[in-house]
Design a protein around this motif. Structure first.
Motif, PDB file in Angstrom:
ATOM      1  N   ILE A 211       0.833  -1.218   0.000  1.00 44.76           N
ATOM      2  CA  ILE A 211       0.000   0.000   0.000  1.00 44.76           C
ATOM      3  C   ILE A 211       0.861   1.259   0.000  1.00 44.76           C
ATOM      4  O   ILE A 211       0.438   2.304  -0.517  1.00 44.76           O
ATOM      5  CB  ILE A 211      -0.998   0.014   1.178  1.00 44.76           C
ATOM      6  CG1 ILE A 211      -0.288   0.055   2.536  1.00 44.76           C
ATOM      7  CG2 ILE A 211      -1.947  -1.175   1.091  1.00 44.76           C
ATOM      8  CD1 ILE A 211      -1.242   0.197   3.720  1.00 44.76           C
ATOM      9  N   MET A 212       2.073   1.162   0.537  1.00 40.09           N
ATOM     10  CA  MET A 212       2.971   2.317   0.481  1.00 40.09           C
ATOM     11  C   MET A 212       3.558   2.481  -0.919  1.00 40.09           C
ATOM     12  O   MET A 212       3.684   3.610  -1.420  1.00 40.09           O
ATOM     13  CB  MET A 212       4.078   2.174   1.525  1.00 40.09           C
ATOM     14  CG  MET A 212       3.583   2.346   2.954  1.00 40.09           C
ATOM     15  SD  MET A 212       4.891   2.205   4.201  1.00 40.09           S
ATOM     16  CE  MET A 212       5.916   3.635   3.824  1.00 40.09           C
ATOM     17  N   ASP A 213       3.907   1.376  -1.551  1.00 39.87           N
ATOM     18  CA  ASP A 213       4.429   1.444  -2.918  1.00 39.87           C
ATOM     19  C   ASP A 213       3.410   2.068  -3.862  1.00 39.87           C
ATOM     20  O   ASP A 213       3.770   2.797  -4.802  1.00 39.87           O
ATOM     21  CB  ASP A 213       4.794   0.043  -3.423  1.00 39.87           C
ATOM     22  CG  ASP A 213       6.072  -0.493  -2.791  1.00 39.87           C
ATOM     23  OD1 ASP A 213       6.790   0.293  -2.140  1.00 39.87           O
ATOM     24  OD2 ASP A 213       6.336  -1.710  -2.927  1.00 39.87           O
ATOM     25  N   ALA A 214       2.141   1.800  -3.611  1.00 38.82           N
ATOM     26  CA  ALA A 214       1.068   2.336  -4.453  1.00 38.82           C
ATOM     27  C   ALA A 214       0.739   3.775  -4.118  1.00 38.82           C
ATOM     28  O   ALA A 214      -0.080   4.409  -4.793  1.00 38.82           O
ATOM     29  CB  ALA A 214      -0.191   1.477  -4.310  1.00 38.82           C
ATOM     30  N   ASN A 215       1.377   4.309  -3.058  1.00 40.43           N
ATOM     31  CA  ASN A 215       1.085   5.664  -2.605  1.00 40.43           C
ATOM     32  C   ASN A 215       2.351   6.508  -2.522  1.00 40.43           C
ATOM     33  O   ASN A 215       2.517   7.347  -1.644  1.00 40.43           O
ATOM     34  CB  ASN A 215       0.385   5.610  -1.235  1.00 40.43           C
ATOM     35  CG  ASN A 215      -0.223   6.935  -0.826  1.00 40.43           C
ATOM     36  OD1 ASN A 215      -0.987   7.541  -1.576  1.00 40.43           O
ATOM     37  ND2 ASN A 215       0.087   7.382   0.389  1.00 40.43           N
ATOM     38  N   GLY A 216       3.257   6.259  -3.467  1.00 38.79           N
ATOM     39  CA  GLY A 216       4.468   7.075  -3.529  1.00 38.79           C
ATOM     40  C   GLY A 216       5.406   6.891  -2.363  1.00 38.79           C
ATOM     41  O   GLY A 216       6.165   7.805  -2.012  1.00 38.79           O
ATOM     42  N   GLY A 217       5.378   5.725  -1.732  1.00 41.77           N
ATOM     43  CA  GLY A 217       6.286   5.461  -0.628  1.00 41.77           C
ATOM     44  C   GLY A 217       5.814   5.968   0.709  1.00 41.77           C
ATOM     45  O   GLY A 217       6.559   5.922   1.692  1.00 41.77           O
ATOM     46  N   LYS A 218       4.583   6.449   0.766  1.00 38.33           N
ATOM     47  CA  LYS A 218       4.035   6.961   2.027  1.00 38.33           C
ATOM     48  C   LYS A 218       2.838   6.121   2.460  1.00 38.33           C
ATOM     49  O   LYS A 218       2.124   5.562   1.631  1.00 38.33           O
ATOM     50  CB  LYS A 218       3.598   8.418   1.866  1.00 38.33           C
ATOM     51  CG  LYS A 218       4.742   9.366   1.527  1.00 38.33           C
ATOM     52  CD  LYS A 218       4.213  10.787   1.375  1.00 38.33           C
ATOM     53  CE  LYS A 218       5.344  11.754   1.022  1.00 38.33           C
ATOM     54  NZ  LYS A 218       4.847  13.147   0.853  1.00 38.33           N
TER      55      LYS A 218
ATOM     56  N   PRO B  75      -0.783   5.582   3.323  1.00 35.01           N
ATOM     57  CA  PRO B  75      -1.995   6.338   2.995  1.00 35.01           C
ATOM     58  C   PRO B  75      -2.827   6.646   4.231  1.00 35.01           C
ATOM     59  O   PRO B  75      -2.717   5.971   5.259  1.00 35.01           O
ATOM     60  CB  PRO B  75      -2.741   5.402   2.045  1.00 35.01           C
ATOM     61  CG  PRO B  75      -2.244   4.036   2.364  1.00 35.01           C
ATOM     62  CD  PRO B  75      -0.813   4.213   2.778  1.00 35.01           C
ATOM     63  N   THR B  76      -3.657   7.646   4.116  1.00 38.84           N
ATOM     64  CA  THR B  76      -4.485   8.046   5.259  1.00 38.84           C
ATOM     65  C   THR B  76      -5.505   6.968   5.636  1.00 38.84           C
ATOM     66  O   THR B  76      -5.924   6.889   6.782  1.00 38.84           O
ATOM     67  CB  THR B  76      -5.230   9.353   4.949  1.00 38.84           C
ATOM     68  OG1 THR B  76      -5.999   9.186   3.752  1.00 38.84           O
ATOM     69  CG2 THR B  76      -4.260  10.511   4.780  1.00 38.84           C
ATOM     70  N   ASP B  77      -5.914   6.163   4.658  1.00 40.23           N
ATOM     71  CA  ASP B  77      -6.842   5.059   4.945  1.00 40.23           C
ATOM     72  C   ASP B  77      -6.092   3.739   4.918  1.00 40.23           C
ATOM     73  O   ASP B  77      -6.527   2.757   4.327  1.00 40.23           O
ATOM     74  CB  ASP B  77      -7.998   5.054   3.946  1.00 40.23           C
ATOM     75  CG  ASP B  77      -7.532   4.993   2.494  1.00 40.23           C
ATOM     76  OD1 ASP B  77      -6.331   5.201   2.247  1.00 40.23           O
ATOM     77  OD2 ASP B  77      -8.376   4.731   1.613  1.00 40.23           O
ATOM     78  N   ALA B  78      -4.957   3.703   5.610  1.00 40.52           N
ATOM     79  CA  ALA B  78      -4.058   2.554   5.563  1.00 40.52           C
ATOM     80  C   ALA B  78      -4.714   1.262   6.033  1.00 40.52           C
ATOM     81  O   ALA B  78      -4.504   0.201   5.445  1.00 40.52           O
ATOM     82  CB  ALA B  78      -2.810   2.840   6.396  1.00 40.52           C
ATOM     83  N   ARG B  79      -5.497   1.348   7.087  1.00 46.26           N
ATOM     84  CA  ARG B  79      -6.130   0.127   7.589  1.00 46.26           C
ATOM     85  C   ARG B  79      -7.034  -0.511   6.528  1.00 46.26           C
ATOM     86  O   ARG B  79      -6.983  -1.712   6.287  1.00 46.26           O
ATOM     87  CB  ARG B  79      -6.938   0.418   8.849  1.00 46.26           C
ATOM     88  CG  ARG B  79      -6.097   0.616  10.103  1.00 46.26           C
ATOM     89  CD  ARG B  79      -6.979   0.879  11.312  1.00 46.26           C
ATOM     90  NE  ARG B  79      -6.205   0.993  12.540  1.00 46.26           N
ATOM     91  CZ  ARG B  79      -6.720   1.335  13.717  1.00 46.26           C
ATOM     92  NH1 ARG B  79      -8.021   1.613  13.812  1.00 46.26           N
ATOM     93  NH2 ARG B  79      -5.957   1.411  14.795  1.00 46.26           N
ATOM     94  N   ALA B  80      -7.864   0.294   5.930  1.00 47.91           N
ATOM     95  CA  ALA B  80      -8.798  -0.219   4.925  1.00 47.91           C
ATOM     96  C   ALA B  80      -8.057  -0.772   3.710  1.00 47.91           C
ATOM     97  O   ALA B  80      -8.408  -1.837   3.188  1.00 47.91           O
ATOM     98  CB  ALA B  80      -9.764   0.882   4.505  1.00 47.91           C
ATOM     99  N   LYS B  81      -7.043  -0.055   3.256  1.00 47.06           N
ATOM    100  CA  LYS B  81      -6.271  -0.513   2.100  1.00 47.06           C
ATOM    101  C   LYS B  81      -5.498  -1.792   2.411  1.00 47.06           C
ATOM    102  O   LYS B  81      -5.280  -2.639   1.543  1.00 47.06           O
ATOM    103  CB  LYS B  81      -5.332   0.589   1.623  1.00 47.06           C
ATOM    104  CG  LYS B  81      -6.023   1.641   0.755  1.00 47.06           C
ATOM    105  CD  LYS B  81      -5.017   2.569   0.112  1.00 47.06           C
ATOM    106  CE  LYS B  81      -5.657   3.389  -1.014  1.00 47.06           C
ATOM    107  NZ  LYS B  81      -6.818   4.164  -0.590  1.00 47.06           N
ATOM    108  N   LEU B  82      -5.094  -1.943   3.672  1.00 46.26           N
ATOM    109  CA  LEU B  82      -4.365  -3.141   4.061  1.00 46.26           C
ATOM    110  C   LEU B  82      -5.254  -4.385   3.971  1.00 46.26           C
ATOM    111  O   LEU B  82      -4.764  -5.473   3.659  1.00 46.26           O
ATOM    112  CB  LEU B  82      -3.814  -2.996   5.479  1.00 46.26           C
ATOM    113  CG  LEU B  82      -2.908  -4.131   5.972  1.00 46.26           C
ATOM    114  CD1 LEU B  82      -1.673  -4.265   5.094  1.00 46.26           C
ATOM    115  CD2 LEU B  82      -2.509  -3.912   7.434  1.00 46.26           C
ATOM    116  N   VAL B  83      -6.542  -4.231   4.214  1.00 40.55           N
ATOM    117  CA  VAL B  83      -7.469  -5.368   4.096  1.00 40.55           C
ATOM    118  C   VAL B  83      -7.407  -5.946   2.682  1.00 40.55           C
ATOM    119  O   VAL B  83      -7.303  -7.159   2.488  1.00 40.55           O
ATOM    120  CB  VAL B  83      -8.912  -4.947   4.439  1.00 40.55           C
ATOM    121  CG1 VAL B  83      -9.880  -6.108   4.192  1.00 40.55           C
ATOM    122  CG2 VAL B  83      -9.016  -4.485   5.888  1.00 40.55           C
TER     123      VAL B  83
END
Length: 416
Positions: free
Chosen positions: A351-358, A360-368
């Motif tokens: 999820i960080m690779d898909a967000n420019g190395g940062k 994301p603000t909705d990291a929990r949801a994206k991690l699912v």
């Protein structure tokens, strides 16, 4: 319990959303939280993986194996800089094998903004109390040990109607639908047992597993010589022993944990009833043999996966566990805990690779979503999840106590 110091420069938690920015250093807490610094300077984000398991009291030997399996995975990720800019840490909470405590722990974990996911719990009954909490927070929960089919496939799974109750819940252990049938097939066809006395501890895991074994054993032509139930924490099984003795059973099948079965087999043999006691992965622990002593000889247990000490990929894990002197039994779920944590770590990287190395603000949801797409070779086998969140690794092993040690006597998958 000592209080950890934690510096979070910016951290905001809303339901289903997680913001993590540059974090400072974290002190170690030997009674729950661990961390390994990635070293060097510059901006660094601390991401915490929660752990829930029984760390004291009943079932704690296997619970500690879960805690330290996750810790080794986190330490490895930090040492190898698997996710640039991130230091992983763990926060371990003790559920004491109690559903209410597990629910409290789940609530505590989702309220901590730096906790992105959780590994655990050990017990299926505890999991039932936690799933909704994690789901409401869009937080990934991966159990390395829960085996009750309803957790992923819904209450009507046995009738063929499968519905996934919670999209955030995953497991790296195969279900009792496979384990109970595998055990019954081995008992009837390999051990040639024909009269089984079936006992369970009335808990979600134990009763469910015993019921599956009972149904399969009977369908193969075996006779159910009798059934009974015990309470967790019981120590006097004289009444049960008498029932088993009078039933003329040629084996006992126990659905539950080692805390009770180790005493049942000891008292059974002391009464002159020299028949094997068989159980599931909740019984597969060195503690069982240590407590039961000579009475354990010949007893059997099924457990998920292939014996971890036979897997080349797990060699470093086992060496680390032993060299660090970590408590608990790594052999039951340690490898699956390591792999569960690795699925989370890999997901964070994705999820960080898909967000420019940062992050994301909705990291929990994206991690699912990222964990759902997991596909890698772990130390205990291949890791990927089906549409229900169940592992695609269906390997199981039957162990028997021989010369005071658990010895693998059959490994395979259930195909029935």
């Amino acid at each position: 319990m000592r209080t950890r110091s934690l510096l979070i420069l910016t951290s905001v938690l809303t339901t289903g959303a997680l913001t993590l920015t540059a974090c400072g250093s974290r002190s170690n807490d030997s009674k729950g939280s661990d961390s390994s610094s990635s070293g060097g300077g510059g901006s660094n984000t601390t991401v915490v993986i929660g752990v829930d398991a029984p760390l004291t009291g009943q079932n704690s030997a296997t619970g500690l194996g879960i805690q330290y399996g996750v810790k080794i995975a986190v330490d490895d990720a930090n040492a190898k800089h698997l996710v640039p800019g991130v230091t992983f840490a763990t926060k371990a909470l003790d559920d004491k094998a109690q559903p209410a405590t597990g629910q409290q722990n789940a609530t505590a974990l989702v309220q901590e903004s730096d906790v992105i996911a959780a590994v655990g719990p050990l017990n299926s009954g505890v999991a039932q109390s936690m799933q909704q909490v994690f789901n409401s927070a869009n937080m990934v929960e991966i159990s390395p040990s829960n085996t009750n089919p309803a957790l992923t496939q819904g209450k009507d799974w046995a009738s063929g109607t499968k519905t996934r109750p919670f999209k955030t819940y995953f497991r790296t252990a195969t279900t009792d639908a496979n384990q109970g049938n595998f055990a019954a097939d081995y008992a009837y066809n390999s051990l040639k047992k024909k009269n089984a006395f079936v006992v369970d501890d009335k808990q979600t895991y134990g009763a469910g597993l015993a019921g599956i074994f009972k149904g399969k054993f009977a369908s193969l032509g075996g006779k159910i010589a009798g059934t009974d139930h015990v309470n967790t924490g019981d120590t006097d099984y004289s009444t049960l022993v008498t029932k088993i003795k009078n039933s003329h059973a040629d084996m006992v099948y126990y659905g539950g944990q080692y805390d009770e079965s180790e005493l049942i087999t000891k008292q059974l043999k002391a009464a002159g009833v020299h028949i094997p006691l068989m159980g599931g992965d909740g019984m597969y622990s060195d503690t069982y043999i240590k407590t039961a002593g000579q009475a354990a000889e010949g007893d059997l247990a099924t457990s998920v996966g292939v014996p971890v000490d036979t897997l080349p990929a797990a060699k470093d894990f086992i060496n680390t566990y032993k060299s660090k002197g970590y408590p608990g039994d790594y052999g039951t779920y340690g490898g699956y805990s390591y792999d569960a944590a690795t699925a989370i770590i890999n997901g964070v990287k994705a999820i960080m690779d898909a967000n420019g190395g940062k992050l994301p603000t909705d990291a929990r949801a994206k991690l699912v979503d990222a964990v759902q797409k997991a596909d890698f070779d772990g130390i205990a086998g291949h890791v990927s999840f089906d549409q229900y969140g169940d592992t695609t690794n269906k390997q199981l092993t039957v162990y028997q106590v021989k010369n005071g040690k658990w010895t693998a006597v059959k490994t395979g998958t259930y195909n029935g």
